[in-house]
Write an enzyme that holds these catalytic residues in place. Structure first.
Site, PDB file in Angstrom:
ATOM      1  N   ARG A 175       1.259  -1.088   0.016  1.00 23.74           N
ATOM      2  CA  ARG A 175      -0.184   0.301  -0.244  1.00 23.74           C
ATOM      3  C   ARG A 175       1.181   1.265   0.045  1.00 23.74           C
ATOM      4  O   ARG A 175       2.416   1.078   0.303  1.00 23.74           O
ATOM      5  CB  ARG A 175      -0.791  -0.011   0.890  1.00 23.74           C
ATOM      6  N   GLY A 220      -6.769   0.077  -7.167  1.00 23.52           N
ATOM      7  CA  GLY A 220      -7.867   0.606  -6.476  1.00 23.52           C
ATOM      8  C   GLY A 220      -8.079   2.115  -6.746  1.00 23.52           C
ATOM      9  O   GLY A 220      -6.279   1.703  -7.481  1.00 23.52           O
ATOM     10  N   ASP A 221      -7.932   2.884  -6.287  1.00 19.13           N
ATOM     11  CA  ASP A 221      -8.034   4.222  -6.313  1.00 19.13           C
ATOM     12  C   ASP A 221      -6.947   4.993  -6.172  1.00 19.13           C
ATOM     13  O   ASP A 221      -6.512   5.556  -6.518  1.00 19.13           O
ATOM     14  CB  ASP A 221      -9.473   4.723  -5.263  1.00 19.13           C
ATOM     15  N   THR A 234      -4.062   3.668  -6.224  1.00 18.40           N
ATOM     16  CA  THR A 234      -2.994   2.919  -7.119  1.00 18.40           C
ATOM     17  C   THR A 234      -3.217   3.291  -9.063  1.00 18.40           C
ATOM     18  O   THR A 234      -2.377   3.840  -9.495  1.00 18.40           O
ATOM     19  CB  THR A 234      -3.349   1.682  -7.535  1.00 18.40           C
ATOM     20  N   ASP A 279     -14.211  -4.675  -3.558  1.00 17.78           N
ATOM     21  CA  ASP A 279     -15.411  -3.686  -3.045  1.00 17.78           C
ATOM     22  C   ASP A 279     -16.541  -3.509  -3.344  1.00 17.78           C
ATOM     23  O   ASP A 279     -17.463  -2.982  -3.753  1.00 17.78           O
ATOM     24  CB  ASP A 279     -14.865  -2.907  -2.205  1.00 17.78           C
ATOM     25  N   MET A 335     -16.069  -7.744   4.057  1.00 11.22           N
ATOM     26  CA  MET A 335     -15.017  -6.934   4.118  1.00 11.22           C
ATOM     27  C   MET A 335     -16.342  -5.078   2.938  1.00 11.22           C
ATOM     28  O   MET A 335     -16.853  -6.162   2.440  1.00 11.22           O
ATOM     29  CB  MET A 335     -13.862  -7.250   3.314  1.00 11.22           C
ATOM     30  N   GLU A 379     -17.538  -4.576   6.734  1.00 13.20           N
ATOM     31  CA  GLU A 379     -17.002  -3.461   8.261  1.00 13.20           C
ATOM     32  C   GLU A 379     -17.048  -1.794   7.869  1.00 13.20           C
ATOM     33  O   GLU A 379     -16.324  -1.174   8.981  1.00 13.20           O
ATOM     34  CB  GLU A 379     -14.898  -3.509   7.848  1.00 13.20           C
ATOM     35  N   TYR A 411      -9.607 -11.889   5.901  1.00  7.79           N
ATOM     36  CA  TYR A 411      -8.720 -11.774   4.497  1.00  7.79           C
ATOM     37  C   TYR A 411      -9.537 -13.057   3.208  1.00  7.79           C
ATOM     38  O   TYR A 411      -8.457 -12.972   1.944  1.00  7.79           O
ATOM     39  CB  TYR A 411      -7.614 -11.326   4.596  1.00  7.79           C
ATOM     40  N   ARG A 450     -10.492 -12.995   0.078  1.00 10.04           N
ATOM     41  CA  ARG A 450     -10.004 -12.160  -1.046  1.00 10.04           C
ATOM     42  C   ARG A 450      -8.697 -12.851  -1.170  1.00 10.04           C
ATOM     43  O   ARG A 450      -7.501 -12.526  -2.447  1.00 10.04           O
ATOM     44  CB  ARG A 450      -9.397 -10.841  -0.666  1.00 10.04           C
TER      45      ARG A 450
HETATM   46  O1  F6P Z   1      -9.234  -4.064  -1.394  1.00 12.85           O
HETATM   47  C1  F6P Z   1     -10.300  -3.559   0.018  1.00 12.85           C
HETATM   48  C2  F6P Z   1     -10.518  -4.196   1.169  1.00 12.85           C
HETATM   49  O2  F6P Z   1     -10.383  -5.568   0.662  1.00 12.85           O
HETATM   50  C3  F6P Z   1     -11.393  -3.692   2.144  1.00 12.85           C
HETATM   51  O3  F6P Z   1     -12.712  -4.001   1.923  1.00 12.85           O
HETATM   52  C4  F6P Z   1     -10.793  -3.434   2.828  1.00 12.85           C
HETATM   53  O4  F6P Z   1     -10.606  -2.741   4.084  1.00 12.85           O
HETATM   54  C5  F6P Z   1      -8.859  -3.513   2.896  1.00 12.85           C
HETATM   55  O5  F6P Z   1      -8.632  -4.416   2.396  1.00 12.85           O
HETATM   56  C6  F6P Z   1      -7.707  -3.664   3.703  1.00 12.85           C
HETATM   57  O6  F6P Z   1      -7.135  -4.040   3.636  1.00 12.85           O
HETATM   58  P1  F6P Z   1      -5.697  -4.426   4.235  1.00 12.85           P
HETATM   59  O7  F6P Z   1      -5.418  -4.887   5.498  1.00 12.85           O
HETATM   60  O8  F6P Z   1      -4.834  -5.279   3.584  1.00 12.85           O
HETATM   61  O9  F6P Z   1      -4.929  -2.888   4.026  1.00 12.85           O
END
Ligand code: F6P
Length: 429
Positions: free
Chosen positions: A147, A172-173, A175, A203, A246, A299, A351, A354
């Protein structure tokens, strides 16, 4: 943004002078457009004035290319949280670059945008159709991810030094904003480097994109949790199955999980506020009627009910309070206080929804996204995301895709269906 202000114009690096090596395919003309609106009412204002309604450029292979594939090097990066299908998209891009166009140099940057910063020291992988042959059978990303932003100038230096002509950024946004910065910095420096985004998020919250890859797989995987919650709830007198899924700011995973079957009796999402009092009293009524209940909470729901930590993650997202644990305690205390014996089972698949391989349909979707990303890049388009809209693959300027977050509209039919399916009160404020 008003529909009239929508600008779907896609940036181009320059004139296309190279004949595509692809043969036996239907080439997409540069004039092909996909309507933004899908109803007659939607386009009526434009029809009435004789103007062209808002429309996206159609994705697909072009007959003329900007880049000479024989001299081209490309890069791929995956950023942000994991998402089912990442490996499918990587594989599709690599195979299309090599097998459709004959591009031989493909770098896989490691651990998100960190891999594009030389001083951090992650060396890129060289990707070939052979090396990505079976990667789609595993979850995760063979490139790794991270991230957080990096300096666009430093990333551009690395791309320039490696001679990369097209960067494919899957994320995602956050990136996509990074991809936009790289693309704009390249234009400022006069570097002919194209940047193509592939929108990724379980999401399903990217605007101007009907569905993001991985979402379907995440809902499929979440079903294991709601089925388990229902089995546990039904097996006890006053059984409650509580599932947290999530969905930071958009509750699509929770909403679709409620639609998968009729086991879910309450679906709580960030877009629809509720008070604890109204929710708990509705839950009590449900127990009195049916003696068991399943609650699904996204969440990001009910954040106003908890104390705020004020912390942010590396992407700049606010760290949310744990609504699952909060509700578990609130439900337990409430029924303790009013003397009702309940059995509450709390499930947080976290997790696990995903990090799995993509479902068959998601895999095929990823393959098509990857191929269309490659076609867009070779034709010299840049600063765009490959979208799926009105059942067509399209090009959307990154600026538009990140302009707002796609969220459930409680006034639309999706939420009506959730209310009908769960039987929960439409208003629990
Ligand atoms: O990518 C979206 C997502 O899966 C969200 O639903 C969730 O809040 C977030 O990523 C959590 O990601 P991490 O714990 O890896 O920062």
């Amino acid at each position: 943004m008003r529909d009239r202000d929508l600008d779907f114009t896609v940036s181009r690096l320059g004139e296309c002078r190279h004949q595509s090596p692809m043969s036996g395919v239907r080439f997409t003309s540069d004039d092909e457009r996909v309507l933004y609106h899908s109803t007659l009412d939607g386009v009526k204002p434009w029809l009435d004035t004789g103007a062209a309604p808002p429309a996206m450029e159609a994705a697909g292979p072009r007959q003329l290319l900007f880049f000479d594939p024989a001299k081209l090097a490309c890069g791929i990066v995956t950023c942000g949280g994991l998402c089912p299908g990442l490996n499918d998209v990587i594989r599709s891009i690599v195979r299309s670059l090599r097998l459709n166009y004959g591009v031989s140099k493909i770098y896989g940057f490691r651990f998100g945008y960190e891999g594009l910063v030389r001083r951090i020291g992650h060396e890129p992988l060289e990707l070939t159709p052979e090396s990505v042959h079976r990667i789609h059978e595993s979850g995760g990303s063979i490139l790794g991810s991270s991230r957080g932003p990096q300096d666009p100038e430093e990333m551009l230096d690395r791309l320039r030094d490696l001679g990369v002509g097209i960067l494919f950024a899957i994320g995602g946004d956050g990136t996509l904003r990074g991809a936009q910065q790289i693309s704009e910095a390249a234009a400022q420096r006069g570097l002919t480097i194209g940047v193509i985004g592939v929108p990724k998020t379980i999401d399903n919250d990217v605007s101007f994109v009907q569905r993001t890859f991985g979402f379907e797989t995440a809902v499929t995987e979440a079903r294991r949790a709601t089925l388990a919650a229902n089995a546990e709830a039904e097996a006890a007198h006053n059984g409650i199955g509580l599932v947290k899924l999530m969905g930071r700011d958009s509750g699509f995973i929770a909403a679709y999980s409620a639609l998968v079957n009729n086991h879910v009796n309450f679906c709580l999402v960030p877009e629809v506020p509720f008070t604890l009092e109204k929710f708990l009293s509705a839950l009590q009524q449900r127990l009195e009627r049916r003696r068991h209940a399943v609650v699904v909470v996204a969440e990001g729901a009910g954040q106003d009910l908890m104390a705020k930590s004020g912390e942010r993650d590396a992407s700049g997202n606010v760290r949310y309070g744990d609504i699952g644990v909060f509700l578990r305690n609130a439900i337990t205390n409430y029924f303790n206080r009013n003397g009702t014996a309940i059995t509450l089972k709390y499930i947080d698949p976290s997790y696990t929804i995903r990090s799995v391989p993509a479902t068959a349909h998601d895999s095929a979707f990823c393959l098509l996204l990857g191929q269309n990303a490659v076609h867009a890049g070779l034709s010299g388009r840049t600063n765009l995301v490959v979208s799926f809209w009105n059942h067509h693959f399209t090009h959307v300027p990154i600026a538009l895709a990140v302009s707002t977050r796609k969220r459930i509209d409680p006034a639309e039919t999706l939420w009506d269906s959730v209310i009908t399916s769960t039987g929960q009160p439409p208003d629990m404020r």
